[in-house]
Design a protein around this motif. Structure first.
Motif, PDB file in Angstrom:
ATOM      1  N   SER A 134       0.920  -1.081  -0.301  1.00  0.00           N
ATOM      2  CA  SER A 134      -0.015   0.464  -0.464  1.00  0.00           C
ATOM      3  C   SER A 134       0.940   1.341  -0.103  1.00  0.00           C
ATOM      4  O   SER A 134       0.418   2.088   0.020  1.00  0.00           O
ATOM      5  N   GLY A 135       2.414   1.358  -0.254  1.00  0.00           N
ATOM      6  CA  GLY A 135       2.713   2.671  -0.876  1.00  0.00           C
ATOM      7  C   GLY A 135       3.466   2.939   0.701  1.00  0.00           C
ATOM      8  O   GLY A 135       4.245   3.976   0.808  1.00  0.00           O
ATOM      9  N   SER A 136       3.147   2.883   1.602  1.00  0.00           N
ATOM     10  CA  SER A 136       3.990   3.205   3.405  1.00  0.00           C
ATOM     11  C   SER A 136       3.837   2.028   4.573  1.00  0.00           C
ATOM     12  O   SER A 136       3.179   1.641   4.146  1.00  0.00           O
ATOM     13  N   PHE A 137       4.033   2.876   5.666  1.00  0.00           N
ATOM     14  CA  PHE A 137       4.866   2.454   6.906  1.00  0.00           C
ATOM     15  C   PHE A 137       2.940   1.705   7.341  1.00  0.00           C
ATOM     16  O   PHE A 137       2.887   1.364   8.425  1.00  0.00           O
TER      17      PHE A 137
ATOM     18  N   VAL B 228     -12.663  -8.168   6.320  1.00  0.00           N
ATOM     19  CA  VAL B 228     -13.767  -6.699   6.705  1.00  0.00           C
ATOM     20  C   VAL B 228     -13.996  -5.649   6.061  1.00  0.00           C
ATOM     21  O   VAL B 228     -13.373  -5.377   5.384  1.00  0.00           O
ATOM     22  N   ALA B 229     -15.187  -5.311   6.510  1.00  0.00           N
ATOM     23  CA  ALA B 229     -15.711  -4.307   5.696  1.00  0.00           C
ATOM     24  C   ALA B 229     -15.201  -3.015   6.467  1.00  0.00           C
ATOM     25  O   ALA B 229     -14.649  -2.899   7.671  1.00  0.00           O
ATOM     26  N   ALA B 230     -14.621  -1.812   5.382  1.00  0.00           N
ATOM     27  CA  ALA B 230     -13.995  -0.981   5.830  1.00  0.00           C
ATOM     28  C   ALA B 230     -14.349   0.194   5.344  1.00  0.00           C
ATOM     29  O   ALA B 230     -15.205   0.828   4.039  1.00  0.00           O
ATOM     30  N   THR B 231     -14.359   1.960   6.017  1.00  0.00           N
ATOM     31  CA  THR B 231     -14.870   3.176   5.774  1.00  0.00           C
ATOM     32  C   THR B 231     -14.005   3.994   6.030  1.00  0.00           C
ATOM     33  O   THR B 231     -13.272   4.342   6.981  1.00  0.00           O
ATOM     34  N   VAL B 232     -13.476   4.876   4.811  1.00  0.00           N
ATOM     35  CA  VAL B 232     -12.752   5.466   5.305  1.00  0.00           C
ATOM     36  C   VAL B 232     -13.129   7.151   4.495  1.00  0.00           C
ATOM     37  O   VAL B 232     -13.682   7.391   3.593  1.00  0.00           O
TER      38      VAL B 232
ATOM     39  N   ASN C 272      -2.205   8.238   3.492  1.00  0.00           N
ATOM     40  CA  ASN C 272      -1.722   7.061   3.345  1.00  0.00           C
ATOM     41  C   ASN C 272      -2.498   5.765   4.682  1.00  0.00           C
ATOM     42  O   ASN C 272      -2.715   4.304   3.939  1.00  0.00           O
ATOM     43  N   HIS C 273      -3.229   6.109   5.127  1.00  0.00           N
ATOM     44  CA  HIS C 273      -3.643   5.468   6.744  1.00  0.00           C
ATOM     45  C   HIS C 273      -5.034   5.412   5.932  1.00  0.00           C
ATOM     46  O   HIS C 273      -5.571   4.030   6.263  1.00  0.00           O
ATOM     47  N   GLY C 274      -5.494   5.629   4.757  1.00  0.00           N
ATOM     48  CA  GLY C 274      -7.450   5.405   4.529  1.00  0.00           C
ATOM     49  C   GLY C 274      -6.569   4.191   3.028  1.00  0.00           C
ATOM     50  O   GLY C 274      -7.460   2.994   3.756  1.00  0.00           O
ATOM     51  N   ILE C 275      -5.411   4.322   2.643  1.00  0.00           N
ATOM     52  CA  ILE C 275      -4.877   3.313   1.509  1.00  0.00           C
ATOM     53  C   ILE C 275      -4.046   2.147   2.465  1.00  0.00           C
ATOM     54  O   ILE C 275      -5.231   0.866   1.939  1.00  0.00           O
ATOM     55  N   ALA C 276      -4.311   1.709   3.137  1.00  0.00           N
ATOM     56  CA  ALA C 276      -3.520   1.155   4.388  1.00  0.00           C
ATOM     57  C   ALA C 276      -4.631   0.859   4.936  1.00  0.00           C
ATOM     58  O   ALA C 276      -4.611  -1.162   4.606  1.00  0.00           O
ATOM     59  N   LEU C 277      -5.521   0.983   5.903  1.00  0.00           N
ATOM     60  CA  LEU C 277      -6.853   0.914   6.111  1.00  0.00           C
ATOM     61  C   LEU C 277      -7.526   0.247   4.964  1.00  0.00           C
ATOM     62  O   LEU C 277      -7.778  -1.481   5.247  1.00  0.00           O
ATOM     63  N   ALA C 278      -8.394   0.103   4.229  1.00  0.00           N
ATOM     64  CA  ALA C 278      -9.000  -0.341   3.409  1.00  0.00           C
ATOM     65  C   ALA C 278      -8.098  -1.323   2.404  1.00  0.00           C
ATOM     66  O   ALA C 278      -8.770  -2.472   2.119  1.00  0.00           O
ATOM     67  N   ASP C 279      -6.727  -1.548   2.473  1.00  0.00           N
ATOM     68  CA  ASP C 279      -5.761  -2.748   2.065  1.00  0.00           C
ATOM     69  C   ASP C 279      -5.720  -3.803   2.831  1.00  0.00           C
ATOM     70  O   ASP C 279      -6.225  -5.034   2.840  1.00  0.00           O
TER      71      ASP C 279
ATOM     72  N   ARG D 101      -5.721   9.800  -6.041  1.00  0.00           N
ATOM     73  CA  ARG D 101      -4.909   9.196  -6.342  1.00  0.00           C
ATOM     74  C   ARG D 101      -5.025   7.921  -5.080  1.00  0.00           C
ATOM     75  O   ARG D 101      -5.460   6.515  -4.668  1.00  0.00           O
ATOM     76  N   SER D 102      -5.212   8.921  -4.004  1.00  0.00           N
ATOM     77  CA  SER D 102      -5.616   8.565  -2.637  1.00  0.00           C
ATOM     78  C   SER D 102      -6.780   7.077  -2.462  1.00  0.00           C
ATOM     79  O   SER D 102      -6.775   6.459  -1.957  1.00  0.00           O
ATOM     80  N   VAL D 103      -7.958   8.351  -3.189  1.00  0.00           N
ATOM     81  CA  VAL D 103      -9.015   7.979  -3.105  1.00  0.00           C
ATOM     82  C   VAL D 103      -8.941   7.131  -3.805  1.00  0.00           C
ATOM     83  O   VAL D 103     -10.325   6.583  -3.289  1.00  0.00           O
ATOM     84  N   GLU D 104      -8.521   6.828  -4.675  1.00  0.00           N
ATOM     85  CA  GLU D 104      -9.110   5.757  -5.575  1.00  0.00           C
ATOM     86  C   GLU D 104      -8.616   4.563  -5.490  1.00  0.00           C
ATOM     87  O   GLU D 104      -9.304   3.400  -4.936  1.00  0.00           O
ATOM     88  N   LEU D 105      -7.427   4.923  -4.580  1.00  0.00           N
ATOM     89  CA  LEU D 105      -6.393   4.179  -4.340  1.00  0.00           C
ATOM     90  C   LEU D 105      -7.630   2.583  -3.188  1.00  0.00           C
ATOM     91  O   LEU D 105      -7.478   1.361  -2.988  1.00  0.00           O
ATOM     92  N   ALA D 106      -8.337   3.302  -2.177  1.00  0.00           N
ATOM     93  CA  ALA D 106      -9.058   3.324  -1.472  1.00  0.00           C
ATOM     94  C   ALA D 106     -10.147   2.766  -1.416  1.00  0.00           C
ATOM     95  O   ALA D 106     -10.593   1.393  -0.998  1.00  0.00           O
ATOM     96  N   ARG D 107     -10.495   2.973  -2.293  1.00  0.00           N
ATOM     97  CA  ARG D 107     -11.729   2.366  -3.149  1.00  0.00           C
ATOM     98  C   ARG D 107     -11.549   1.399  -3.857  1.00  0.00           C
ATOM     99  O   ARG D 107     -12.052  -0.130  -3.770  1.00  0.00           O
ATOM    100  N   ALA D 108     -10.257   1.281  -4.708  1.00  0.00           N
ATOM    101  CA  ALA D 108     -10.162  -0.543  -4.733  1.00  0.00           C
ATOM    102  C   ALA D 108     -10.086  -0.852  -4.875  1.00  0.00           C
ATOM    103  O   ALA D 108     -10.459  -2.597  -5.066  1.00  0.00           O
TER     104      ALA D 108
END
Length: 317
Positions: free
Chosen positions: A50-53, A95-99, A81-88, A108-115
Motif C-alpha cells: 500500500s506504499g507506506s508504513f 472486514v468491511a472498511a469505511t475511510v 496513506n492511512h486510508g489506503i492502508a486501512l482499506a488494503d 490517487r489516494s481516494v482511488e486506491l482506497a476505493r479499489a
C-alpha cells in the motif's frame, strides 16, 4: 500522562503482523552519504504494501480486534496513506472498511482506497472528516485511529525495530511526523535497541501539529494548510505528545517546497520515488548535521511513496 510503549509492545506487534507486511530494505546510501557528507542509511518504507508504513499499524489493529469488533466494520480518517492502508488490510482480512477523507486528499489516494473495496466518504475539510469518523464510531463502527492508538503505534514501531536491527550503528534517526504515531513507535524501538541514539521528528510548515503542541505544553487543535496532506493532522494526541517529549531530541520544520525538493533529491541520489512526507527528511538532515557535527551516522526512515510526479514537481517549484 499517557503510559509509554515498550520494546515488548513493538515486538508483540511484529509477531502479529509477520507475513502480512514486508520487511522493507534498510540500505547504506552512497548517494545520500556523498550528498550529506556523512554515512547515511535509509529504511525504504515506500516499498511497503500500500506504499507506506501505515500498513503496519492497520494490520496490527485489525488483527487485535475481536470477532464482534471486526463484524461491525472498521472506520478511519486519513489524509491519504492511512486510508489506503486501512482499506488494503481490511480487504485482505475480510472486514468491511469505511475511510473518511477531506476533499483535498490526493485523488490517487481516494482511488486506491476505493479499489481495495473501502467505502470512501469525502468531507469539506479535515475537521469535518474527524467529526464524521466520530459519528460513525458512535453508530457502532470500530475505530482504527491513524495515530491515537497504542496498538497502531506499536505496529508502526516495527519499522523502527527492523531498522535498528539492520543499522545499529546510526547515531541520529530522522522520522516524519503527522499525528506523531510513527515517530513514537520508531523512537520507542530505537531507544531500546541503540543506546545513545538521537531521534529527530520532522514536520512541514502548515502541518506542524507537534511543534505547536510542544510550544503550548500539550496537544492543540489547528487547521493544517500544507500541501503535504499525509502529514496534515489537525492535532497530535496525548499519547503521541508524551512519547515525543520523552523520546525525541527535537522537532525540525521545513517548508512545503523544501519537502518536495527533497523528494526530487531522493530520486536523484537514492533512485527511489518518495512522497514529500519523506522528502522533508533531506533538508532536515542538513539541519541536524549543523547541530551535531560531522561525526554523525544518519538513518532516514522514508515513510511512503504515494505521490503523483506532476504534483511534486509543481510543489518543488
Amino acid at each position: 500522562m499517557a503510559e509509554l510503549l515498550t520494546i515488548d509492545d513493538v515486538r508483540s506487534a511484529a509477531g502479529m503482523i509477520d507475513g502480512r507486511v514486508l520487511r522493507t530494505p534498510a540500505l547504506r546510501s552512497p548517494g545520500l552519504s556523498a550528498l550529506l557528507g556523512v554515512p547515511t542509511a535509509v529504511k525504504l518504507e515506500l516499498l511497503q504494501r500500500s506504499g507506506s508504513f501505515k500498513a503496519r499499524g492497520a494490520f496490527a489493529k485489525i488483527l487485535s480486534l475481536s470477532g464482534e469488533a471486526r463484524a461491525a466494520g472498521v472506520v478511519g480518517v486519513s489524509g491519504g496513506n492511512h486510508g489506503i492502508a486501512l482499506a488494503d488490510a481490511a480487504h485482505e482480512l475480510g472486514v468491511a472498511a469505511t475511510v473518511v477523507m477531506p476533499s483535498t486528499a490526493p485523488a490517487r489516494s481516494v482511488e486506491l482506497a476505493r479499489a481495495s473495496g473501502a467505502d470512501v466518504r469525502l468531507t469539506d475539510g479535515l475537521a469535518a472528516a474527524f467529526g464524521l469518523m466520530n459519528d460513525l464510531v458512535a453508530a457502532g463502527a470500530t475505530l482504527v485511529h491513524p495515530y491515537d492508538d497504542e496498538v497502531v503505534v506499536a505496529g508502526q514501531g516495527t519499522a523502527g525495530l527492523e531498522f535498528a536491527e539492520d543499522a545499529p550503528d546510526v547515531t541520529d534517526v530522522l522520522v516524519s511526523v503527522g499525528g506523531g504515531g510513527f515517530a513514537a513507535g520508531v523512537a520507542t524501538a530505537f531507544h531500546a535497541l541503540v543506546p545513545g541514539v538521537r531521534v529527530w521528528g520532522v514536520e512541514v510548515e502548515g502541518a506542524d501539529a507537534l511543534r505547536r503542541a510542544l510550544a503550548a505544553g500539550g496537544p492543540v487543535d489547528f487547521t493544517p494548510t500544507s500541501v503535504v496532506s499525509t502529514l496534515a493532522a489537525p492535532h497530535v494526541s496525548q499519547l503521541t505528545y508524551d512519547h515525543a517529549v520523552a523520546l525525541l531530541e527535537d522537532v525540525l520544520v521545513v517548508t512545503d517546497a523544501e519537502a518536495a525538493q527533497g523528494s526530487l533529491t531522493l530520486a536523484h541520489a537514492q533512485k527511489v520515488w518518495a512522497e514529500p512526507a519523506a522528502g522533508c527528511l533531506v533538508p532536515a538532515a542538513r539541519a541536524v548535521l549543523g547541530r551535531v557535527g560531522p561525526g554523525a551516522r544518519l538513518g532516514l526512515v522514508l515513510c511512503g511513496g504515494n505521490a503523483v510526479v506532476e504534483d511534486v514537481v509543481r510543489w518543488a517549484a
